[in-house]
Design an enzyme around this catalytic site. Structure first.
Site, mmCIF file in Angstrom:
data_model
loop_
_atom_site.group_PDB
_atom_site.id
_atom_site.type_symbol
_atom_site.label_atom_id
_atom_site.label_comp_id
_atom_site.label_asym_id
_atom_site.label_seq_id
_atom_site.Cartn_x
_atom_site.Cartn_y
_atom_site.Cartn_z
ATOM 1 N N ASP A 171 25.884 32.250 -123.156
ATOM 2 C CA ASP A 171 25.385 30.696 -123.378
ATOM 3 C C ASP A 171 25.098 30.314 -121.967
ATOM 4 O O ASP A 171 24.211 29.418 -121.958
ATOM 5 C CB ASP A 171 26.435 30.094 -124.106
ATOM 6 C CG ASP A 171 27.839 29.904 -123.570
ATOM 7 O OD1 ASP A 171 28.086 30.770 -122.628
ATOM 8 O OD2 ASP A 171 28.703 29.053 -123.742
ATOM 9 N N CYS A 198 36.418 27.522 -117.871
ATOM 10 C CA CYS A 198 36.431 28.238 -116.633
ATOM 11 C C CYS A 198 36.912 26.881 -115.799
ATOM 12 O O CYS A 198 36.838 25.827 -116.095
ATOM 13 C CB CYS A 198 35.153 28.816 -116.024
ATOM 14 S SG CYS A 198 34.755 30.119 -117.359
ATOM 15 N N VAL A 201 53.642 21.557 -132.713
ATOM 16 C CA VAL A 201 54.815 21.339 -132.076
ATOM 17 C C VAL A 201 55.599 20.653 -132.859
ATOM 18 O O VAL A 201 55.341 19.831 -133.739
ATOM 19 C CB VAL A 201 54.384 20.323 -130.930
ATOM 20 C CG1 VAL A 201 55.680 19.782 -130.077
ATOM 21 C CG2 VAL A 201 53.217 20.599 -130.116
#
Lengths: 88, 652
Positions: free
Chosen positions: B100, B2, B294
């Site tokens: 958590d 976040c 990639v």
């Protein structure tokens, strides 16, 4: 002649390694390696320049810091190569 | 995973607290697109942008404890929260969610700020303790998750990214010359310094406590190695036993990193480290596994055959993005805005594209092999330092320097170099052996050439500032007694890892697309275990990551297990030039723009541009200078130059 060559060499170093005009930033006797100006690609650039600009052939054995690590050394190296060629 | 933001104290009264928090967290909304929340009370404001991964229903933030004495805004994961929760329940703690996040609150109730010692996780959090009227800001040990702060007036502001702090009316971005010199020497500023004046980074392994008494920033963890002569401190068991325990530890580190209420994927670079992680994931959770790579159009950088081999061997659902120079150039201004610092490499760009692919495929979490090169001595730099030290010990020897030919087999311009110049690049002067930075001196020498581009003002401001001396001053007291390999590992792990690998190539480019990276090799138990492994078992003669290979040989196809290290690299200056060159390149490097930023010598920059334009293959120094100057100019244009209206940034 020698002074002109030295100027050509300095201009090349200025334009390609130093990128600056002000002469104080590197003296003719300063080590290009110590100043962080030359890396492994830089050597190849420098050799290519000397070969095209002065029409000389730089032997592999000549590619050593003793010949190429300052403007003074490069100028002396080019002089000796051209003098040898002229004498031959 | 976040974004967090907030303040403590009395904030600027010109903006109402809720509006300020909304602006701050709005600036980092990319980190948490799933929900937003904020909490305001007298003297404190906390905000959160949520990416829901654990306890999707119950994990909303900011979160209070059951007793309503603490409030928390938290970015990251506590991977051992299950075990920790059991311990806390036994101690009588009460929980109302399965998250958590709540574990942090209860652990703080029991252990106070020392609770961070209990966490095996990647985190940055701010916790408000009502009783003590104290804010605690903390960051994980190695610096996976970011945290920045700034004090202005009577308030301390903090956030996951600097751009949130710049929403505070008092906080403006101004380039710090010392930080710029550090970036152009080390690739990153030395924390707590950031590229912007008076904006600080909370260093990894540190916590900040702010209350009536003031503000204290203290370390709670530091990477440390035994003294070189202290054999008792090393793991002296048979190598096979060490390898077996390491294998088990890595499996458990991977197991707890699979904890999520959403599917978890993996990056597969084709190298040893990500292959180990992917193989462990497959063993632990044999169902569908998505892997991502990639690939490069340019064969010099491409590792596709190895990626495909590993994906086929494990039967993963494999996806690849192909990265061309034009892709790097196109995304570069956005990337500079995300990483909030100049870059001297383009390595973050392909990873930015890769995270976008992961997101498009519907995943929010990936495990990667990051950290193995630091913890188990995989980088070529470690071999290079070992050889240089071997040569320096016998300066007269003509034979020893011939070993330098074995370095960097994948760099053609180095392979064609004369032996004498190879020695000149690597060996330096005799007194270098005594320098604690010995292992890194050739790298720093390459960067030194960039100083040629500093403008007169920058030179004057810097005076005789010496970034290398600054770094030396930050080394631990016992550093000089460690084994040379441990010293080199410390420099990589304590500085480059958080300063570049985990930030510019990690959190910032993956969270730009709300993708969370998790790194089993950086589990604190793995790191602690590895510091006690004898150095000769990590770098065995010149075989890198020896003990790791021994520990994981049965997981991998031989071609991968025995593969020499291929460093991750991406096209540099030439990505920005040529026919598809974006217009911003000439704008950012123009005489006017370089003059306005007043950092570099505009004429010198023009010459560099012409040289790179002329297509004469520029070397490492020219590439670093080009990318470094371009990114500094872009950073200046995006954050500092107020003559460019904000709206044009958003349109770009």
């Amino acid at each position: 002649m020698t002074t002109m060559r030295r100027d050509q060499i300095r201009t090349f170093i200025n334009d390609n390694f130093l990128f600056r005009e002000d002469r104080e930033s590197i003296a003719d006797g300063d080590s290009l390696l110590d100043a962080g100006l030359i890396d492994s690609t830089g050597i190849l650039e420098l050799v290519a320049f000397l070969e095209t600009e002065f029409g000389l052939v730089v032997d592999d054995a000549d590619i050593v810091p003793e010949n190429l690590d300052s403007i003074d050394r490069i100028a002396a190296y080019v002089d000796s190569k051209l003098n040898t060629a002229a004498a031959a | 995973m976040c974004g967090i933001a907030g303040y403590v104290g009395r904030p600027d009264p010109t903006v109402p607290p809720h509006a300020l928090l909304a602006r701050m967290v709005g600036a980092i909304a990319h980190r948490g697109p799933d929900a937003r929340g904020s909490h305001v009370e007298v003297g404190v404001g906390l905000a959160h942008a949520r990416l829901s991964i654990l306890d999707l229903a119950g994990g909303a933030q900011p979160m209070s404890d059951v007793e309503d004495e603490l409030v928390l805004t938290f970015n990251g994961e506590i991977f051992n929260y299950v075990e920790l929760r059991d311990e806390l329940l036994q101690r009588g703690c009460r929980f109302r969610t399965a998250s958590d996040t709540e574990t942090i609150l209860q652990a703080y109730r029991v252990f106070g700020p020392d609770c961070v010692q209990k966490f095996n996780g990647d985190f940055a959090f701010a916790l408000w303790d009502r009783g003590r009227r104290r804010l605690m800001l903390a960051r994980d040990r190695v610096g996976v998750r970011p945290a920045f702060y700034a004090t202005r007036g009577n308030a301390l502001y903090f956030a996951s990214e600097i751009k949130a702090l710049l929403e505070v009316p008092d906080v403006a971005a101004e380039i710090d010359p010392v930080a710029l010199d550090q970036v152009l020497t080390f690739w990153f500023p030395l924390a707590p310094r950031t590229i912007f004046k008076d904006i600080c980074e909370l260093p990894p392994g540190h916590m900040l406590l702010a209350d009536e008494a003031g503000l204290r920033v203290t370390p709670y963890w530091r990477l440390s190695f035994p003294d070189a002569g202290d054999h008792a401190a090393l793991d002296r068991r048979a190598p096979r036993d060490i390898a077996d325990e390491l294998g088990a530890l890595l499996e458990d580190a991977t197991r707890i990193r699979l904890r999520a209420d959403v599917p978890v994927g993996a990056y597969l670079s084709g190298g040893l480290d990500s292959s180990i992680v992917t193989a462990l994931m497959k063993r632990l959770a044999p169902d569908r596994l998505k892997t991502f790579s990639v690939a490069f159009e340019d064969a010099e950088y491409d590792e596709r055959p190895f990626q495909e081999m590993m994906a086929a061997a494990l039967g993963t659902e494999h996806r690849t993005i192909t990265c061309a120079g034009a892709d790097i150039a196109r995304s570069f201004p956005d990337i500079v805005a995300h990483v909030e610092r100049p870059l001297v490499r383009t390595g973050p760009a392909p990873l930015y594209g890769l995270a976008a692919l992961v997101r498009r495929e519907g995943l929010k979490v990936v495990l990667t092999g990051e950290g193995a090169d630091e913890v188990f001595a995989g980088y070529d730099l470690f071999k290079e330092a070992k050889l240089r030290r071997f040569c320096a010990a016998q300066p007269g020897s003509r034979r020893r320097p011939l070993l330098l030919q074995r370095l960097y087999p994948y760099l053609p311009q180095l392979q064609t170099q004369s032996q004498r110049y190879r020695e000149a690049f690597f060996l330096g002067s005799a007194d270098e052996l005594a320098d604690p930075l010995f292992s890194h001196l050739p790298r720093f020498r390459t960067m030194r050439g960039i100083k040629q581009f500093y403008g007169a003002g920058l030179r004057e401001t810097l005076g005789d500032y010496d970034a290398l001396a600054d770094l030396r001053d930050r080394l631990p007291d016992d550093f000089s007694r460690w084994h040379p390999l441990s010293q080199a590992q410390y420099l990589e792990t304590a500085f480059l890892l958080p300063g570049y690998i985990l930030s510019s190539q990690g959190d910032r480019v993956s969270m730009a697309h709300a993708v969370e990276g998790r790194f089993p090799f950086l589990d604190p138990r793995v790191i602690d275990f590895a510091t006690r492994i004898p150095p000769h078992l990590k770098l065995r003669v010149l075989r890198e990551k020896h003990i790791l290979r021994e520990a994981t040989a049965d997981l991998l196809p031989d071609a991968i297990a025995n593969r020499p290290k291929q460093p991750y690299r991406a096209p540099d200056s030439r990505a920005f030039l040529g026919p598809q060159r974006p217009s911003y390149v000439d704008d950012a490097l123009s005489l006017a723009a370089v003059g306005r930023a007043d950092l570099f010598d505009a004429g010198a920059v023009q010459k560099l541009l012409r040289k790179c334009d002329a297509g004469r293959a520029p070397g490492a120094r020219d590439n670093a200078a080009f990318v470094g100057i371009l990114s500094t100019q872009l950073l200046h244009g995006r954050f500092v130059d107020t003559s460019i209206p904000r709206s044009s940034h958003e349109a770009a």
